[in-house]
Design a protein around this motif. Structure first.
Motif, PDB file in Angstrom:
ATOM      1  N   UNK A  24      -3.145 -25.896 -35.067  1.00 25.23           N
ATOM      2  CA  UNK A  24      -2.629 -26.140 -33.715  1.00 25.23           C
ATOM      3  C   UNK A  24      -3.623 -25.637 -32.673  1.00 25.23           C
ATOM      4  N   UNK A  25      -4.220 -24.487 -32.944  1.00 31.72           N
ATOM      5  CA  UNK A  25      -5.224 -23.947 -32.019  1.00 31.72           C
ATOM      6  C   UNK A  25      -6.431 -24.873 -31.936  1.00 31.72           C
ATOM      7  N   UNK A  26      -6.888 -25.362 -33.088  1.00 34.90           N
ATOM      8  CA  UNK A  26      -8.054 -26.244 -33.116  1.00 34.90           C
ATOM      9  C   UNK A  26      -7.752 -27.578 -32.447  1.00 34.90           C
ATOM     10  N   UNK A  61       2.053 -20.527 -42.367  1.00 38.73           N
ATOM     11  CA  UNK A  61       2.073 -20.321 -40.916  1.00 38.73           C
ATOM     12  C   UNK A  61       0.667 -20.065 -40.387  1.00 38.73           C
ATOM     13  N   UNK A  62      -0.111 -19.320 -41.135  1.00 34.04           N
ATOM     14  CA  UNK A  62      -1.493 -19.052 -40.718  1.00 34.04           C
ATOM     15  C   UNK A  62      -2.298 -20.344 -40.642  1.00 34.04           C
ATOM     16  N   UNK A  63      -2.131 -21.201 -41.647  1.00 38.25           N
ATOM     17  CA  UNK A  63      -2.858 -22.471 -41.658  1.00 38.25           C
ATOM     18  C   UNK A  63      -2.418 -23.358 -40.496  1.00 38.25           C
ATOM     19  N   UNK A 119      -6.893 -30.453 -21.697  1.00 34.39           N
ATOM     20  CA  UNK A 119      -6.497 -30.082 -20.340  1.00 34.39           C
ATOM     21  C   UNK A 119      -4.988 -29.878 -20.333  1.00 34.39           C
ATOM     22  N   UNK A 120      -4.552 -28.659 -20.602  1.00 30.54           N
ATOM     23  CA  UNK A 120      -3.138 -28.382 -20.754  1.00 30.54           C
ATOM     24  C   UNK A 120      -2.400 -28.251 -19.426  1.00 30.54           C
ATOM     25  N   UNK A 121      -1.217 -28.855 -19.378  1.00 25.45           N
ATOM     26  CA  UNK A 121      -0.277 -28.583 -18.304  1.00 25.45           C
ATOM     27  C   UNK A 121       0.394 -27.243 -18.600  1.00 25.45           C
ATOM     28  N   UNK A 122       0.880 -27.098 -19.817  1.00 20.91           N
ATOM     29  CA  UNK A 122       1.467 -25.847 -20.298  1.00 20.91           C
ATOM     30  C   UNK A 122       0.840 -25.528 -21.652  1.00 20.91           C
ATOM     31  N   UNK A 123      -0.013 -24.536 -21.758  1.00 21.09           N
ATOM     32  CA  UNK A 123      -0.641 -24.213 -23.036  1.00 21.09           C
ATOM     33  C   UNK A 123       0.413 -23.836 -24.082  1.00 21.09           C
ATOM     34  N   UNK A 124       0.307 -24.342 -25.300  1.00 26.59           N
ATOM     35  CA  UNK A 124       1.275 -23.993 -26.341  1.00 26.59           C
ATOM     36  C   UNK A 124       0.978 -22.614 -26.904  1.00 26.59           C
ATOM     37  N   UNK A 125       1.980 -22.034 -27.516  1.00 24.64           N
ATOM     38  CA  UNK A 125       1.808 -20.797 -28.276  1.00 24.64           C
ATOM     39  C   UNK A 125       1.627 -21.221 -29.731  1.00 24.64           C
ATOM     40  N   UNK A 126       0.398 -21.229 -30.280  1.00 23.22           N
ATOM     41  CA  UNK A 126       0.167 -21.762 -31.624  1.00 23.22           C
ATOM     42  C   UNK A 126       1.041 -21.129 -32.700  1.00 23.22           C
ATOM     43  N   UNK A 127       1.241 -19.811 -32.626  1.00 23.27           N
ATOM     44  CA  UNK A 127       2.041 -19.157 -33.658  1.00 23.27           C
ATOM     45  C   UNK A 127       3.504 -19.575 -33.567  1.00 23.27           C
ATOM     46  N   UNK A 128       4.034 -19.656 -32.345  1.00 27.74           N
ATOM     47  CA  UNK A 128       5.423 -20.094 -32.183  1.00 27.74           C
ATOM     48  C   UNK A 128       5.605 -21.529 -32.657  1.00 27.74           C
ATOM     49  N   UNK A 129       4.652 -22.396 -32.314  1.00 25.19           N
ATOM     50  CA  UNK A 129       4.749 -23.795 -32.738  1.00 25.19           C
ATOM     51  C   UNK A 129       4.629 -23.916 -34.251  1.00 25.19           C
ATOM     52  N   UNK A 130       3.810 -23.070 -34.871  1.00 18.49           N
ATOM     53  CA  UNK A 130       3.681 -23.081 -36.331  1.00 18.49           C
ATOM     54  C   UNK A 130       5.002 -22.679 -36.977  1.00 18.49           C
TER      55      UNK A 130
END
Length: 216
Positions: A141-143, A134-136, A149-160
């Motif tokens: 996802x963050x990188x 999950x950390x990787x 140019x996000x319409x809705x920024x993702x939550x990297x941890x949730x997406x992981x």
């Protein structure tokens, strides 16, 4: 002078025997006696390495987890010039265990996953493996989203977390024959594409997955 025993190598040898037997019979069919016979060591040697069957199973599960994590790391290091989005796709494909050569490993992994529901020691090991992955994934996802140019920024941890759960689910569906490896790969690819397309205005994060589960 008595011969020195390489306990690390012997423990790994026993872990491989556990995995072979679990693949053939499930974890309920793994006994200390059969593990000793498969590893071609004495019962005493097994008991000197592991005090209990549960301790042996915990080590074997950690052994499998290390192999999977090392393969993911190798894929990430092997192509340092690839985008974070592409690296995420390769890593997700790796842990989904969709390739034919990983099918036995997938069966054993899911057998341990089921047993972990009633074994606190196995659950602890699994949670540690998932935390590393999950950390990787969170980092990738963050990188991948940096400068987008996000319409809705993702939550990297949730997406992981979502990606890890999807990978395990696809592994199970392939093993029982509900999905073919290619169908599972297509589901994974579509999920990753939607992750960027639904949230990013052009220019989008680059994502290039292999053509199928057996692609390199």
């Amino acid at each position: 002078m008595p011969r020195q025993v390489d306990h690390v190598s012997r423990r790994r040898l026993i872990a491989e025997a556990v995995c072979d037997l679990a693949d053939e019979r499930g974890l309920e069919g793994v006994t200390l006696r059969d593990v000793a016979a498969r590893a071609q060591v004495s019962m005493g040697a097994v008991q000197r390495c592991f005090r209990t069957k549960e301790e042996m199973l915990v080590f074997a599960l950690g052994h499998i987890g290390e192999r999977i994590i090392e393969r993911v790391r190798a894929r990430l290091v092997g192509s340092p010039a690839q985008s974070a989005g592409t690296a995420l796709g390769h890593a997700a494909t790796e842990i989904s265990l969709l390739r034919e050569e990983h099918r036995a490993e997938a069966r054993v992994w899911l057998a341990f996953l089921a047993q972990a529901a009633v074994s606190e020691a196995l659950a602890k090991t699994l949670k540690a493996n998932y935390a590393t992955l999950q950390e990787a994934f969170t980092r990738l996802i963050s990188e991948a989203g940096e400068g987008a140019d996000y319409v809705v920024p993702p939550d990297p941890q949730r997406e992981a977390r979502t990606l890890l759960a999807l990978a395990d689910g696809l592994t199970a569906h392939v093993l029982i024959g509900h999905l073919t490896p290619q169908e599972a790969h297509d589901v994974l690819h579509a999920h990753l594409v939607r992750l960027w397309e639904q949230q990013v205005r052009p220019p989008r994060a680059t994502l290039n997955l292999p053509n199928g589960p057996d692609a390199r």
